[in-house]
Design a protein around this motif. Structure first.
Motif, PDB file in Angstrom:
ATOM      1  N   LYS A 147     -14.317  -0.402  -3.544  1.00 16.00           N
ATOM      2  CA  LYS A 147     -13.410  -0.835  -2.471  1.00 16.00           C
ATOM      3  C   LYS A 147     -12.114  -1.390  -3.047  1.00 16.00           C
ATOM      4  O   LYS A 147     -11.018  -1.102  -2.537  1.00 16.00           O
ATOM      5  CB  LYS A 147     -14.087  -1.903  -1.599  1.00 16.00           C
ATOM      6  CG  LYS A 147     -15.151  -1.367  -0.681  1.00 16.00           C
ATOM      7  CD  LYS A 147     -15.796  -2.508   0.104  1.00 16.00           C
ATOM      8  CE  LYS A 147     -16.938  -2.020   0.946  1.00 16.00           C
ATOM      9  NZ  LYS A 147     -17.600  -3.117   1.653  1.00 16.00           N
ATOM     10  N   ASN A 148     -12.247  -2.202  -4.123  1.00 17.04           N
ATOM     11  CA  ASN A 148     -11.033  -2.741  -4.758  1.00 17.04           C
ATOM     12  C   ASN A 148     -10.161  -1.617  -5.306  1.00 17.04           C
ATOM     13  O   ASN A 148      -8.917  -1.666  -5.190  1.00 17.04           O
ATOM     14  CB  ASN A 148     -11.400  -3.717  -5.878  1.00 17.04           C
ATOM     15  CG  ASN A 148     -11.958  -5.012  -5.338  1.00 17.04           C
ATOM     16  OD1 ASN A 148     -11.702  -5.361  -4.179  1.00 17.04           O
ATOM     17  ND2 ASN A 148     -12.719  -5.723  -6.147  1.00 17.04           N
ATOM     18  N   MET A 149     -10.782  -0.604  -5.895  1.00 16.69           N
ATOM     19  CA  MET A 149     -10.024   0.522  -6.432  1.00 16.69           C
ATOM     20  C   MET A 149      -9.306   1.270  -5.314  1.00 16.69           C
ATOM     21  O   MET A 149      -8.127   1.612  -5.427  1.00 16.69           O
ATOM     22  CB  MET A 149     -10.966   1.477  -7.173  1.00 16.69           C
ATOM     23  CG  MET A 149     -10.251   2.641  -7.836  1.00 16.69           C
ATOM     24  SD  MET A 149     -11.363   3.772  -8.633  1.00 16.69           S
ATOM     25  CE  MET A 149     -12.113   4.548  -7.225  1.00 16.69           C
ATOM     26  N   ASN A 161      -8.462   0.006  -2.377  1.00 18.15           N
ATOM     27  CA  ASN A 161      -7.402  -0.879  -1.873  1.00 18.15           C
ATOM     28  C   ASN A 161      -6.198  -0.882  -2.810  1.00 18.15           C
ATOM     29  O   ASN A 161      -5.038  -0.846  -2.354  1.00 18.15           O
ATOM     30  CB  ASN A 161      -7.929  -2.307  -1.689  1.00 18.15           C
ATOM     31  CG  ASN A 161      -8.801  -2.430  -0.452  1.00 18.15           C
ATOM     32  OD1 ASN A 161      -8.666  -1.652   0.489  1.00 18.15           O
ATOM     33  ND2 ASN A 161      -9.696  -3.399  -0.464  1.00 18.15           N
ATOM     34  N   ASN A 162      -6.450  -0.917  -4.119  1.00 18.73           N
ATOM     35  CA  ASN A 162      -5.342  -0.880  -5.086  1.00 18.73           C
ATOM     36  C   ASN A 162      -4.579   0.436  -4.989  1.00 18.73           C
ATOM     37  O   ASN A 162      -3.335   0.451  -5.030  1.00 18.73           O
ATOM     38  CB  ASN A 162      -5.863  -1.078  -6.514  1.00 18.73           C
ATOM     39  CG  ASN A 162      -6.344  -2.505  -6.747  1.00 18.73           C
ATOM     40  OD1 ASN A 162      -5.946  -3.421  -6.017  1.00 18.73           O
ATOM     41  ND2 ASN A 162      -7.179  -2.687  -7.753  1.00 18.73           N
ATOM     42  N   ALA A 163      -5.352   1.536  -4.864  1.00 16.74           N
ATOM     43  CA  ALA A 163      -4.691   2.844  -4.759  1.00 16.74           C
ATOM     44  C   ALA A 163      -3.857   2.911  -3.483  1.00 16.74           C
ATOM     45  O   ALA A 163      -2.713   3.414  -3.498  1.00 16.74           O
ATOM     46  CB  ALA A 163      -5.734   3.957  -4.783  1.00 16.74           C
ATOM     47  N   SER A 221      -2.565   0.352  -1.839  1.00 19.14           N
ATOM     48  CA  SER A 221      -1.406  -0.543  -1.956  1.00 19.14           C
ATOM     49  C   SER A 221      -0.331   0.071  -2.851  1.00 19.14           C
ATOM     50  O   SER A 221       0.869  -0.076  -2.586  1.00 19.14           O
ATOM     51  CB  SER A 221      -1.829  -1.912  -2.472  1.00 19.14           C
ATOM     52  OG  SER A 221      -2.317  -1.822  -3.775  1.00 19.14           O
ATOM     53  N   ILE A 222      -0.745   0.803  -3.900  1.00 18.19           N
ATOM     54  CA  ILE A 222       0.242   1.494  -4.750  1.00 18.19           C
ATOM     55  C   ILE A 222       0.950   2.571  -3.951  1.00 18.19           C
ATOM     56  O   ILE A 222       2.176   2.730  -4.042  1.00 18.19           O
ATOM     57  CB  ILE A 222      -0.448   2.076  -6.000  1.00 18.19           C
ATOM     58  CG1 ILE A 222      -0.876   0.945  -6.938  1.00 18.19           C
ATOM     59  CG2 ILE A 222       0.466   3.045  -6.739  1.00 18.19           C
ATOM     60  CD1 ILE A 222      -1.709   1.388  -8.115  1.00 18.19           C
ATOM     61  N   LYS A 259       1.398   2.566  -0.735  1.00 17.51           N
ATOM     62  CA  LYS A 259       2.309   1.910   0.212  1.00 17.51           C
ATOM     63  C   LYS A 259       3.598   1.488  -0.493  1.00 17.51           C
ATOM     64  O   LYS A 259       4.690   1.641   0.038  1.00 17.51           O
ATOM     65  CB  LYS A 259       1.634   0.680   0.834  1.00 17.51           C
ATOM     66  CG  LYS A 259       0.622   1.011   1.886  1.00 17.51           C
ATOM     67  CD  LYS A 259       0.038  -0.291   2.451  1.00 17.51           C
ATOM     68  CE  LYS A 259      -1.078  -0.006   3.411  1.00 17.51           C
ATOM     69  NZ  LYS A 259      -1.697  -1.225   3.914  1.00 17.51           N
ATOM     70  N   GLU A 260       3.444   0.951  -1.713  1.00 19.05           N
ATOM     71  CA  GLU A 260       4.634   0.528  -2.454  1.00 19.05           C
ATOM     72  C   GLU A 260       5.503   1.744  -2.792  1.00 19.05           C
ATOM     73  O   GLU A 260       6.752   1.668  -2.691  1.00 19.05           O
ATOM     74  CB  GLU A 260       4.245  -0.191  -3.746  1.00 19.05           C
ATOM     75  CG  GLU A 260       3.668  -1.579  -3.514  1.00 19.05           C
ATOM     76  CD  GLU A 260       3.257  -2.254  -4.793  1.00 19.05           C
ATOM     77  OE1 GLU A 260       2.570  -3.303  -4.681  1.00 19.05           O
ATOM     78  OE2 GLU A 260       3.559  -1.761  -5.889  1.00 19.05           O
TER      79      GLU A 260
END
Length: 113
Positions: free
Chosen positions: A94-96, A98-100, A102-103, A105-106
């Protein structure tokens, strides 16, 4: 009188002979009955010995099965202990994600500027 005494002696002798024969008959019958009881006792003891042998085999088999199950438990943990690594894996996954996300989105914001 002598004939009467001899007659009583013969009758008493015959009664004694009949009593002795009956005594031997009952002794033989009691011996056969005891022999049957001894045979039954021997058969019962043999059955008990076989039952003890089966119990020992059962105990040995159960101990081998328990050893194998504990080896399997060590190699493949049970469901309860297996849930902990699964939970950790799911959390990392899930963290991976979410990080992907968020990247992405950025990157979308950076490309939109």
């Amino acid at each position: 009188m002598l004939a009467l005494a001899l007659l009583f002696a013969v009758i008493i002798g015959l009664l004694w002979l009949i009593a002795r024969l009956l005594q031997r008959y009952f002794d033989a019958y009691a011996y056969l009955n005891r022999a049957d009881d001894d045979d039954r006792l021997q058969q019962h003891l043999q059955e008990e010995k076989e039952i003890d042998t089966y119990r020992k085999r059962k105990t040995d088999i159960n101990s081998v099965i328990d050893e194998r199950l504990s080896e399997m438990e060590k190699r493949f943990p049970s469901q309860q202990s297996a849930n902990e690594p699964t939970e950790m894996f799911m959390t990392a996954f899930k963290n991976m994600i979410n990080n992907a996300l968020s990247i992405l989105k950025e990157e979308k914001r950076d490309s939109g500027h």
